[in-house]
Design a protein around this motif. Structure first.
Motif, PDB file in Angstrom:
ATOM      1  N   LEU A 126     -28.123  -7.859 -12.612  1.00  0.00           N
ATOM      2  CA  LEU A 126     -27.148  -6.802 -12.874  1.00  0.00           C
ATOM      3  C   LEU A 126     -26.731  -6.106 -11.589  1.00  0.00           C
ATOM      4  O   LEU A 126     -25.561  -5.780 -11.394  1.00  0.00           O
ATOM      5  CB  LEU A 126     -27.719  -5.785 -13.863  1.00  0.00           C
ATOM      6  CG  LEU A 126     -27.867  -6.258 -15.309  1.00  0.00           C
ATOM      7  CD1 LEU A 126     -28.574  -5.186 -16.145  1.00  0.00           C
ATOM      8  CD2 LEU A 126     -26.514  -6.595 -15.902  1.00  0.00           C
ATOM      9  N   GLY A 127     -27.700  -5.897 -10.708  1.00  0.00           N
ATOM     10  CA  GLY A 127     -27.390  -5.273  -9.422  1.00  0.00           C
ATOM     11  C   GLY A 127     -26.479  -6.129  -8.573  1.00  0.00           C
ATOM     12  O   GLY A 127     -25.564  -5.632  -7.916  1.00  0.00           O
ATOM     13  N   ARG A 151     -21.158  -6.925  -6.264  1.00  0.00           N
ATOM     14  CA  ARG A 151     -19.938  -7.700  -6.056  1.00  0.00           C
ATOM     15  C   ARG A 151     -18.703  -6.881  -6.457  1.00  0.00           C
ATOM     16  O   ARG A 151     -17.721  -6.802  -5.712  1.00  0.00           O
ATOM     17  CB  ARG A 151     -20.000  -8.989  -6.857  1.00  0.00           C
ATOM     18  CG  ARG A 151     -18.816  -9.884  -6.630  1.00  0.00           C
ATOM     19  CD  ARG A 151     -19.011 -11.225  -7.362  1.00  0.00           C
ATOM     20  NE  ARG A 151     -18.036 -12.178  -6.954  1.00  0.00           N
ATOM     21  CZ  ARG A 151     -16.830 -12.308  -7.506  1.00  0.00           C
ATOM     22  NH1 ARG A 151     -16.470 -11.523  -8.476  1.00  0.00           N
ATOM     23  NH2 ARG A 151     -15.992 -13.223  -7.078  1.00  0.00           N
ATOM     24  N   GLN A 152     -18.772  -6.264  -7.623  1.00  0.00           N
ATOM     25  CA  GLN A 152     -17.640  -5.485  -8.111  1.00  0.00           C
ATOM     26  C   GLN A 152     -17.338  -4.306  -7.189  1.00  0.00           C
ATOM     27  O   GLN A 152     -16.194  -4.092  -6.789  1.00  0.00           O
ATOM     28  CB  GLN A 152     -17.923  -4.983  -9.525  1.00  0.00           C
ATOM     29  CG  GLN A 152     -16.826  -4.098 -10.046  1.00  0.00           C
ATOM     30  CD  GLN A 152     -17.310  -3.083 -11.054  1.00  0.00           C
ATOM     31  OE1 GLN A 152     -18.499  -2.802 -11.140  1.00  0.00           O
ATOM     32  NE2 GLN A 152     -16.387  -2.516 -11.795  1.00  0.00           N
ATOM     33  N   LEU A 155     -15.942  -5.416  -3.733  1.00  0.00           N
ATOM     34  CA  LEU A 155     -14.527  -5.798  -3.764  1.00  0.00           C
ATOM     35  C   LEU A 155     -13.624  -4.576  -3.891  1.00  0.00           C
ATOM     36  O   LEU A 155     -12.570  -4.509  -3.257  1.00  0.00           O
ATOM     37  CB  LEU A 155     -14.273  -6.773  -4.916  1.00  0.00           C
ATOM     38  CG  LEU A 155     -14.873  -8.176  -4.732  1.00  0.00           C
ATOM     39  CD1 LEU A 155     -14.694  -9.009  -5.993  1.00  0.00           C
ATOM     40  CD2 LEU A 155     -14.252  -8.874  -3.531  1.00  0.00           C
ATOM     41  N   GLN A 156     -14.033  -3.589  -4.687  1.00  0.00           N
ATOM     42  CA  GLN A 156     -13.238  -2.363  -4.805  1.00  0.00           C
ATOM     43  C   GLN A 156     -13.191  -1.605  -3.482  1.00  0.00           C
ATOM     44  O   GLN A 156     -12.134  -1.108  -3.073  1.00  0.00           O
ATOM     45  CB  GLN A 156     -13.809  -1.457  -5.900  1.00  0.00           C
ATOM     46  CG  GLN A 156     -13.514  -1.926  -7.297  1.00  0.00           C
ATOM     47  CD  GLN A 156     -14.090  -1.001  -8.349  1.00  0.00           C
ATOM     48  OE1 GLN A 156     -14.725   0.006  -8.044  1.00  0.00           O
ATOM     49  NE2 GLN A 156     -13.882  -1.347  -9.612  1.00  0.00           N
ATOM     50  N   THR A 157     -14.317  -1.525  -2.800  1.00  0.00           N
ATOM     51  CA  THR A 157     -14.366  -0.831  -1.510  1.00  0.00           C
ATOM     52  C   THR A 157     -13.523  -1.568  -0.478  1.00  0.00           C
ATOM     53  O   THR A 157     -12.802  -0.945   0.311  1.00  0.00           O
ATOM     54  CB  THR A 157     -15.827  -0.702  -1.034  1.00  0.00           C
ATOM     55  OG1 THR A 157     -16.578  -0.008  -2.036  1.00  0.00           O
ATOM     56  CG2 THR A 157     -15.924   0.054   0.272  1.00  0.00           C
ATOM     57  N   LEU A 173     -24.484  -2.393   1.303  1.00  0.00           N
ATOM     58  CA  LEU A 173     -25.367  -3.370   1.928  1.00  0.00           C
ATOM     59  C   LEU A 173     -26.833  -2.988   1.740  1.00  0.00           C
ATOM     60  O   LEU A 173     -27.667  -3.816   1.367  1.00  0.00           O
ATOM     61  CB  LEU A 173     -25.025  -3.494   3.415  1.00  0.00           C
ATOM     62  CG  LEU A 173     -25.836  -4.496   4.214  1.00  0.00           C
ATOM     63  CD1 LEU A 173     -25.497  -5.907   3.771  1.00  0.00           C
ATOM     64  CD2 LEU A 173     -25.548  -4.335   5.690  1.00  0.00           C
ATOM     65  N   VAL A 174     -27.131  -1.721   1.969  1.00  0.00           N
ATOM     66  CA  VAL A 174     -28.503  -1.240   1.784  1.00  0.00           C
ATOM     67  C   VAL A 174     -28.900  -1.363   0.312  1.00  0.00           C
ATOM     68  O   VAL A 174     -30.005  -1.818  -0.015  1.00  0.00           O
ATOM     69  CB  VAL A 174     -28.646   0.215   2.283  1.00  0.00           C
ATOM     70  CG1 VAL A 174     -29.974   0.816   1.878  1.00  0.00           C
ATOM     71  CG2 VAL A 174     -28.484   0.260   3.795  1.00  0.00           C
ATOM     72  N   GLY A 175     -27.996  -0.960  -0.593  1.00  0.00           N
ATOM     73  CA  GLY A 175     -28.282  -1.059  -2.021  1.00  0.00           C
ATOM     74  C   GLY A 175     -28.523  -2.486  -2.459  1.00  0.00           C
ATOM     75  O   GLY A 175     -29.439  -2.759  -3.248  1.00  0.00           O
TER      76      GLY A 175
END
Length: 155
Positions: free
Chosen positions: A41-42, A47-48, A51-53, A78-80
């Motif tokens: 899920l993470g 990914r979502q 792409l938005q950022t 990236l850290v997350g």
């Protein structure tokens, strides 16, 4: 003790403790499945949000604005993502905090409040000596004239 050393000791110990406690309640296989589910899920959320950022950064660049906030959000993503790939519930929770937009924005604003940002062109400030380029802050203006007839070997 340095903070990173403390984190590298206590976060894995907390992860092991939680994995054992949750495994005793729901079982070992269910605990492993839950860890894999949170990682999947993470990854989808990463990914979502990534792409938005990226799309927002592109829009800012198209408008001629610097995508500073989006770059910092990219670091948080990236850290997350790295935290979500690390097995365990503590790191998954911290990773989700970095991926969910409201908490990620709050983290970026907190980081910006602690950083000193300087604007302007790259390079030394005006009037500073830059020895690598041979520039000096003192400029002497004048005129010169070349006289080839003063040199005996050029006659």
């Amino acid at each position: 003790m340095p903070i990173l050393l403390i984190l590298f000791i206590f976060i894995p110990l907390g992860e092991i403790f939680l994995l054992i406690e949750i495994g005793q309640v729901i079982g070992a296989l269910a605990t492993i499945a839950l860890c894999l589910l949170t990682a999947g899920l993470g990854a989808a959320l990463l990914r979502q949000q990534g792409l938005q950022t990226l799309a927002r950064a592109r829009q800012n660049l198209d408008r001629g604005m610097a995508p500073a906030m989006e770059l910092l959000e990219g670091v948080a993503l990236l850290v997350g993502g790295a935290l979500l790939l690390t097995p365990g519930f503590v790191t998954d929770s911290l990773g989700l905090i970095c991926l969910v937009p409201p908490t990620r924005h709050a983290l970026v604003r907190l980081a910006l409040a602690r950083l000193e940002v300087q604007y302007g062109p790259a390079g030394p400030p005006p009037g500073a000596h830059n020895s690598s380029r041979g520039h000096t802050p003192d400029v002497i203006e004048g005129e010169f004239e070349r006289r080839d007839d003063d040199h005996p070997d050029q006659r």
